[in-house]
Design a protein around this motif. Structure first.
Motif, PDB file in Angstrom:
ATOM      1  N   GLU A   1      -9.133   8.280  25.425  1.00 40.41           N
ATOM      2  CA  GLU A   1      -8.171   9.356  25.672  1.00 40.41           C
ATOM      3  C   GLU A   1      -7.250   9.539  24.463  1.00 40.41           C
ATOM      4  OE1 GLU A   1      -4.356   9.851  28.544  1.00 40.41           O
ATOM      5  OE2 GLU A   1      -6.219   9.244  29.549  1.00 40.41           O
ATOM      6  N   ALA A   2      -6.727   8.434  23.921  1.00 38.95           N
ATOM      7  CA  ALA A   2      -5.834   8.509  22.760  1.00 38.95           C
ATOM      8  C   ALA A   2      -6.574   9.040  21.535  1.00 38.95           C
ATOM      9  CB  ALA A   2      -5.250   7.125  22.458  1.00 38.95           C
ATOM     10  N   HIS A   3      -7.802   8.594  21.335  1.00 38.03           N
ATOM     11  CA  HIS A   3      -8.587   9.019  20.173  1.00 38.03           C
ATOM     12  C   HIS A   3      -8.948  10.504  20.250  1.00 38.03           C
ATOM     13  CE1 HIS A   3     -11.208   8.692  16.737  1.00 38.03           C
ATOM     14  NE2 HIS A   3     -12.205   9.184  17.439  1.00 38.03           N
ATOM     15  N   LEU A   4      -9.235  10.986  21.449  1.00 38.87           N
ATOM     16  CA  LEU A   4      -9.577  12.401  21.601  1.00 38.87           C
ATOM     17  C   LEU A   4      -8.360  13.294  21.385  1.00 38.87           C
ATOM     18  CD1 LEU A   4     -12.069  12.270  24.616  1.00 38.87           C
ATOM     19  CD2 LEU A   4     -12.596  12.494  22.163  1.00 38.87           C
ATOM     20  N   ARG A   5      -7.171  12.794  21.715  1.00 37.33           N
ATOM     21  CA  ARG A   5      -5.933  13.556  21.471  1.00 37.33           C
ATOM     22  C   ARG A   5      -5.687  13.714  19.982  1.00 37.33           C
ATOM     23  NH1 ARG A   5      -3.455  10.539  25.546  1.00 37.33           N
ATOM     24  NH2 ARG A   5      -2.533   9.213  23.964  1.00 37.33           N
ATOM     25  N   GLU A   6      -5.807  12.617  19.241  1.00 33.75           N
ATOM     26  CA  GLU A   6      -5.581  12.638  17.794  1.00 33.75           C
ATOM     27  C   GLU A   6      -6.372  11.479  17.189  1.00 33.75           C
ATOM     28  OE1 GLU A   6      -1.999  12.773  14.502  1.00 33.75           O
ATOM     29  OE2 GLU A   6      -1.495  12.753  16.616  1.00 33.75           O
ATOM     30  N   PRO A   7      -7.485  11.774  16.526  1.00 34.63           N
ATOM     31  CA  PRO A   7      -8.396  10.726  16.041  1.00 34.63           C
ATOM     32  C   PRO A   7      -7.719   9.696  15.126  1.00 34.63           C
ATOM     33  CG  PRO A   7      -9.438  12.869  15.862  1.00 34.63           C
ATOM     34  CD  PRO A   7      -8.001  13.111  16.223  1.00 34.63           C
ATOM     35  N   PHE A   8      -8.216   8.480  15.236  1.00 34.89           N
ATOM     36  CA  PHE A   8      -7.725   7.371  14.423  1.00 34.89           C
ATOM     37  C   PHE A   8      -8.633   7.170  13.219  1.00 34.89           C
ATOM     38  CE2 PHE A   8      -5.933   6.698  18.554  1.00 34.89           C
ATOM     39  CZ  PHE A   8      -4.645   6.261  18.279  1.00 34.89           C
ATOM     40  N   HIS A   9      -8.080   6.591  12.151  1.00 33.49           N
ATOM     41  CA  HIS A   9      -8.857   6.240  10.962  1.00 33.49           C
ATOM     42  C   HIS A   9      -9.599   4.923  11.185  1.00 33.49           C
ATOM     43  CE1 HIS A   9      -5.344   8.494   9.138  1.00 33.49           C
ATOM     44  NE2 HIS A   9      -6.391   9.228   8.785  1.00 33.49           N
ATOM     45  N   LEU A  10      -8.931   3.988  11.885  1.00 34.04           N
ATOM     46  CA  LEU A  10      -9.432   2.636  12.079  1.00 34.04           C
ATOM     47  C   LEU A  10      -9.232   2.233  13.534  1.00 34.04           C
ATOM     48  CD1 LEU A  10     -10.361  -0.192  11.009  1.00 34.04           C
ATOM     49  CD2 LEU A  10      -7.948  -0.632  10.455  1.00 34.04           C
ATOM     50  N   MET A  11     -10.255   1.591  14.109  1.00 37.12           N
ATOM     51  CA  MET A  11     -10.151   1.072  15.466  1.00 37.12           C
ATOM     52  C   MET A  11     -10.585  -0.389  15.465  1.00 37.12           C
ATOM     53  SD  MET A  11     -11.792   4.323  17.551  1.00 37.12           S
ATOM     54  CE  MET A  11     -11.462   3.700  19.185  1.00 37.12           C
TER      55      MET A  11
ATOM     56  N   MET B   1       0.840  -1.174   0.000  1.00 38.95           N
ATOM     57  CA  MET B   1       0.000   0.000   0.000  1.00 38.95           C
ATOM     58  C   MET B   1       0.885   1.237   0.000  1.00 38.95           C
ATOM     59  SD  MET B   1      -2.910   0.829   2.817  1.00 38.95           S
ATOM     60  CE  MET B   1      -3.076   2.483   3.373  1.00 38.95           C
ATOM     61  N   SER B   2       0.568   2.197  -0.810  1.00 37.25           N
ATOM     62  CA  SER B   2       1.370   3.409  -0.874  1.00 37.25           C
ATOM     63  C   SER B   2       0.607   4.555  -0.228  1.00 37.25           C
ATOM     64  CB  SER B   2       1.695   3.737  -2.322  1.00 37.25           C
ATOM     65  OG  SER B   2       0.502   3.964  -3.028  1.00 37.25           O
ATOM     66  N   GLY B   3       1.293   5.680  -0.044  1.00 39.67           N
ATOM     67  CA  GLY B   3       0.635   6.840   0.527  1.00 39.67           C
ATOM     68  C   GLY B   3       0.771   6.890   2.033  1.00 39.67           C
ATOM     69  N   VAL B   4      -0.126   7.651   2.630  1.00 41.81           N
ATOM     70  CA  VAL B   4      -0.102   7.882   4.069  1.00 41.81           C
ATOM     71  C   VAL B   4      -0.564   6.634   4.812  1.00 41.81           C
ATOM     72  CG1 VAL B   4      -1.080   9.294   5.912  1.00 41.81           C
ATOM     73  CG2 VAL B   4      -0.551  10.324   3.706  1.00 41.81           C
ATOM     74  N   ALA B   5       0.139   6.288   5.874  1.00 40.46           N
ATOM     75  CA  ALA B   5      -0.238   5.142   6.701  1.00 40.46           C
ATOM     76  C   ALA B   5      -1.536   5.456   7.441  1.00 40.46           C
ATOM     77  CB  ALA B   5       0.869   4.827   7.693  1.00 40.46           C
ATOM     78  N   LEU B   6      -2.402   4.466   7.544  1.00 40.27           N
ATOM     79  CA  LEU B   6      -3.628   4.634   8.322  1.00 40.27           C
ATOM     80  C   LEU B   6      -3.307   4.627   9.802  1.00 40.27           C
ATOM     81  CD1 LEU B   6      -6.199   2.253   6.581  1.00 40.27           C
ATOM     82  CD2 LEU B   6      -6.207   4.738   6.591  1.00 40.27           C
ATOM     83  N   ARG B   7      -3.808   5.630  10.507  1.00 44.51           N
ATOM     84  CA  ARG B   7      -3.664   5.662  11.965  1.00 44.51           C
ATOM     85  C   ARG B   7      -4.665   4.658  12.529  1.00 44.51           C
ATOM     86  NH1 ARG B   7      -1.962   8.613  15.473  1.00 44.51           N
ATOM     87  NH2 ARG B   7      -3.935   9.075  16.500  1.00 44.51           N
TER      88      ARG B   7
ATOM     89  N   HIS C   1     -16.685   9.154  10.989  1.00 50.63           N
ATOM     90  CA  HIS C   1     -15.618   8.995   9.998  1.00 50.63           C
ATOM     91  C   HIS C   1     -14.641   7.878  10.360  1.00 50.63           C
ATOM     92  CE1 HIS C   1     -16.945  12.531   7.920  1.00 50.63           C
ATOM     93  NE2 HIS C   1     -16.797  13.270   9.000  1.00 50.63           N
ATOM     94  N   VAL C   2     -14.770   7.336  11.559  1.00 54.54           N
ATOM     95  CA  VAL C   2     -13.864   6.284  12.029  1.00 54.54           C
ATOM     96  C   VAL C   2     -14.434   4.922  11.647  1.00 54.54           C
ATOM     97  CG1 VAL C   2     -12.697   5.307  14.033  1.00 54.54           C
ATOM     98  CG2 VAL C   2     -13.323   7.730  14.031  1.00 54.54           C
ATOM     99  N   VAL C   3     -13.606   4.077  11.052  1.00 50.74           N
ATOM    100  CA  VAL C   3     -14.014   2.692  10.797  1.00 50.74           C
ATOM    101  C   VAL C   3     -13.722   1.910  12.081  1.00 50.74           C
ATOM    102  CG1 VAL C   3     -13.590   0.612   9.438  1.00 50.74           C
ATOM    103  CG2 VAL C   3     -13.540   2.869   8.336  1.00 50.74           C
ATOM    104  N   ILE C   4     -14.756   1.268  12.626  1.00 53.83           N
ATOM    105  CA  ILE C   4     -14.598   0.520  13.871  1.00 53.83           C
ATOM    106  C   ILE C   4     -14.956  -0.936  13.615  1.00 53.83           C
ATOM    107  CG2 ILE C   4     -15.299   0.256  16.274  1.00 53.83           C
ATOM    108  CD1 ILE C   4     -16.134   3.216  16.247  1.00 53.83           C
TER     109      ILE C   4
END
Length: 95
Positions: free
Chosen positions: A43-53, A1-7, A79-82
């Motif tokens: 707490e971690a998600h509120l600091r900087e949201p994740f793309h996938l959980m 996969m190229s591009g930005v890594a998913l958080r 917008h978060v895939v869970i």
């Protein structure tokens, strides 16, 4: 996969599951954070949201399902895939 890594956030109270999922995801170019509780995840998600959980259903304290509801209720939560993961295997558990 190229591009930005998913958080990606892995939430599981089992350190061996966290390690396994983290390794698999990193091999696929995910930027992985792991935590053992829903409270730490929020707490971690509120600091900087994740793309996938990837969230374990059964966690100490707040459940994985309650974590999902909380994330979804926040601005941008849709917008978060869970993905909820579980070792539960009875049909009755799904109700």
């Amino acid at each position: 996969m190229s591009g930005v890594a998913l958080r990606t956030l892995v939430v599981d109270d089992s350190s061996s599951v966290r390690k396994l999922l983290s390794e698999l995801l990193r091999e696929r170019n995910h930027e992985v954070t792991t935590v053992g509780t829903a409270e730490e995840a929020l707490e971690a998600h509120l600091r900087e949201p994740f793309h996938l959980m990837l969230v374990d259903w059964t966690l100490p304290g707040m459940s994985g399902l309650d974590l999902c509801r909380t994330v979804r209720s926040r601005p941008g939560g849709d917008h978060v895939v869970i993905l909820v993961i579980t070792g539960r295997n009875r049909a009755d558990d799904l109700h």
